[in-house]
Design a protein around this motif. Structure first.
Motif, PDB file in Angstrom:
ATOM      1  N   LEU A  75      42.446  48.073  34.877  1.00 38.90           N
ATOM      2  CA  LEU A  75      41.065  47.633  35.092  1.00 38.90           C
ATOM      3  C   LEU A  75      41.065  46.207  35.634  1.00 38.90           C
ATOM      4  O   LEU A  75      41.776  45.353  35.118  1.00 38.90           O
ATOM      5  N   LYS A  76      40.258  45.997  36.670  1.00 43.49           N
ATOM      6  CA  LYS A  76      40.191  44.644  37.233  1.00 43.49           C
ATOM      7  C   LYS A  76      38.773  44.094  37.053  1.00 43.49           C
ATOM      8  O   LYS A  76      37.809  44.673  37.544  1.00 43.49           O
ATOM      9  N   LEU A  77      38.690  42.982  36.353  1.00 47.46           N
ATOM     10  CA  LEU A  77      37.395  42.372  36.080  1.00 47.46           C
ATOM     11  C   LEU A  77      36.860  41.702  37.354  1.00 47.46           C
ATOM     12  O   LEU A  77      37.607  41.053  38.074  1.00 47.46           O
ATOM     13  N   TYR A  99      33.654  45.845  36.252  1.00 45.93           N
ATOM     14  CA  TYR A  99      35.016  46.127  36.695  1.00 45.93           C
ATOM     15  C   TYR A  99      35.019  46.653  38.119  1.00 45.93           C
ATOM     16  O   TYR A  99      34.068  47.299  38.560  1.00 45.93           O
ATOM     17  N   LYS A 136      30.567  43.236  31.078  1.00 44.95           N
ATOM     18  CA  LYS A 136      31.636  43.055  32.050  1.00 44.95           C
ATOM     19  C   LYS A 136      31.517  44.028  33.207  1.00 44.95           C
ATOM     20  O   LYS A 136      31.142  45.184  33.026  1.00 44.95           O
TER      21      LYS A 136
END
Lengths: 258, 339
Positions: free
Chosen positions: A63-65, A83, A81
């Motif tokens: 997962l990339k924020l 993603y 958040k």
């Protein structure tokens, strides 16, 4: 030889003027001025359907924020958040947001342009949906549900490239694409993380895979078709299917990850 | 010149009083004065009275100040102005503060002086909607005005030209400078601007970031925040890439002027929203976001707009900077009798 100098003159003027205005007059209308075309109608007893599932094999990407901190209102609008959604795979390896469409097999048929628009919403500082299809001449309705200004920019190469700013509470924009183009990457000129992709076809045979990776292309005339799938990170694949009257065919695709 | 009441060429009325010096506040140059209309105490006072007088409108409801309200930075706070009877206008009312520096008046530059400009709103059907003939007779029918015009211009009838010249002389006193920016940039007061505004100023002048000063100019000795020219930012373009309001093109018929509007000054911009010629951008944040997005595409988009590239921080700093352009308000500019 009279028409020629005239024609050249017009051309020269258009060129000198940097084509201003002219580019646009052809935009929504191409079909309008021509006599009403004879639309192809799929016979009631013949409509076929192609279904399938798009899968992803390989390591699931981490997962990339997404960092929206430069626009505090976006952070807030997002409630928590955000993603990266460029590769959405579920637990079972099903791939969402793949664009599936009939690439060939419909030559010579003209299809009616749907009267209902397709909507793209700028919401939570994302484009919703991220991947979508639309028919040539169909209205794209651009909505901004966010409390901030966005600037939608379809980076078309075959169609006219444009960008337009839309403030909070501004009325929707209505735009059209005049030529088939798969896919047109869309960005927001203000928020670098916002991306969408639009597939433009001159027939209604396209779909986007859901969270479970499945898709359905309905109401097809019987025939043999190249079914293609496109995913923004993984590229394209294609296979042939043949469907008879009222036929059902399956076209499954698997992308391999690195 | 036979009885040319209310006619443009009605002679060469010249103020008769002693010429009044109009001082420029910090950050502004000397105000240009036309040779045939040196400002005098009498013409300025007369112009001020006319500016606030509803007699100049058909139904006596509107004065110049109705749309150029001193409490709203000499604008009306509306997207589009409302004329007599609530008729909706087609453009946003610009500030009159520092309009005296503008070589051409109106968003499309169709008037070449303040004198020429002032006749337009009076007769404009969607503004004050009163023929010049009626305006002149309403004003000259008033004994106080008659005496004041005689003091200002010497004996003779009240004419449109005298009304124009008086209004213009009053408008030349509507100067506003000495803003925090001016004190920082020209007054040597290094703490006059907040750190954010100082960063914003750097973004504003950087051709690779804001590039704003390419059009909203800052001179080493003064800043008008406008080049007085016409540019296409894309504001107002429709889905077909066309402009309902063609702007400068209406005057010049030059292709490149399609959708081009006069660069507005940015002085006092915090007081003068909503923004742009069509009043469609509500806040300064919206305007800065509009530029961050590269304007709205169209075939005649100015190349200087394409050069703009702004980060989130740059945008916040720019807004902070624009808020520091609020200057001191000119004295004796409100309704007469209320100093």
């Amino acid at each position: 030889m009279r028409p020629f100098p005239l024609f050249n003159l017009c051309l020269a003027i258009t060129l000198l003027a940097g084509c201003s205005g002219k580019v646009n007059t052809e935009q929504p209308g191409a079909a309008k001025s021509a006599p009403a075309p004879l639309y192809f109608k799929v016979g009631p007893g013949t409509a076929a359907v192609v279904t399938g599932t798009i899968r992803y094999q390989g390591k699931k990407p981490a997962l990339k924020l997404i960092d929206m901190s430069e626009e505090p209102a976006c952070v807030e609008a997002h409630h928590g958040k955000a993603y990266d959604e460029s590769l959405v795979v579920n637990k079972k390896g099903a791939l969402a947001n793949a664009f599936v469409y009939v690439k060939s097999g419909l030559q010579g048929k003209t299809f009616e342009i749907p009267a209902t628009p397709v909507t793209i919403d700028q919401s939570g500082c994302w484009f919703r949906p991220r991947v979508m299809g639309i028919q040539v001449g169909q209205v794209l309705k651009v909505v901004n549900s966010d409390p901030v200004t966005h600037n939608i920019h379809p980076m078309a190469q075959i169609n006219r490239e444009w960008n337009h700013s839309q403030g909070a509470g501004d009325p929707p924009l209505a735009r059209k694409f005049t030529k088939p183009e798969v896919m047109i990457p869309v960005k927001c000129n203000i928020h670098s993380w916002m991306h969408a992709f639009i597939g433009v076809l001159d027939y209604p045979y396209f779909a986007v895979s859901g969270d479970d990776g499945t898709f359905e292309i309905k109401n097809l005339p019987p025939g043999t078709y190249a079914i293609a799938v496109w995913q923004e990170k993984l590229g394209t694949q294609e296979q042939q299917v043949t469907v008879g009257p009222l036929g059902k065919a399956e076209a499954n695709f698997t992308f391999k990850g690195k | 010149m036979v009885f040319c009441v209310g006619c443009k060429t009605s002679g060469n009325a010249r103020p008769v009083g002693a010429v009044e010096e109009i001082k420029a506040p910090l950050g502004l140059p000397l105000v240009p004065i036309p040779a045939d209309n040196p400002p005098t105490a009498q013409t300025i006072a007369l112009g001020r009275k006319l500016f606030y007088d509803t007699r100049l409108s058909k139904d006596n409801t509107l004065a110049c100040a109705s749309c150029h309200n001193p409490n709203l930075g000499f604008t009306d706070g509306r997207s589009l102005s409302l004329g007599v009877g609530g008729m909706s206008g087609v453009r946003n009312a610009p500030t009159l503060l520092n309009a005296a520096y503008s070589p051409l008046q109106f968003w499309d530059g169709r008037a070449s002086s303040l004198e020429e400009q002032s006749a337009d709103p009076i007769a404009n059907p969607i503004e004050m909607n009163q023929t010049h003939k009626v305006s002149v007779s309403k004003i000259s029918g008033n004994p106080a005005y008659k005496a004041e015009f005689a003091q200002a211009f010497g004996p003779g009838p009240v004419t449109l030209e005298k009304i124009e010249k008086s209004l213009a002389s009053f408008e030349r006193t509507l100067l506003s400078g000495n803003s925090p920016f001016d004190r920082y940039e020209y007054g040597g007061e290094k703490t006059a601007l907040t750190p954010g505004a100082i960063r914003g100023l750097a973004v504003f002048v950087d051709p690779k970031r804001g590039n704003c000063a390419a059009c909203h100019t800052i001179h080493p000795a003064y800043a008008l925040f406008t080049d007085g020219r016409f540019h296409n930012t894309g504001e107002g373009v429709n889905g077909e890439g066309e402009f309902n309001d063609l702007g400068r093109f209406g005057q010049t018929k030059l292709e490149a002027d399609r959708g081009a509007f006069k660069t507005p000054t940015l002085r006092n911009v915090a007081l003068t929203g909503p923004y742009m010629h069509d009043g469609s951008l509500k806040t300064l944040k919206d305007v800065v976001a509009f530029y961050a997005g590269g304007g709205d595409s169209n075939p005649d988009l100015d190349k200087e707009i394409k050069a703009i590239s702004l980060s989130g921080q740059d945008r916040a700093d720019l807004v902070e900077f624009l808020q520091e352009l609020t200057g001191e308000m000119p004295k004796n500019a409100g309704p007469p009798g209320k100093e």
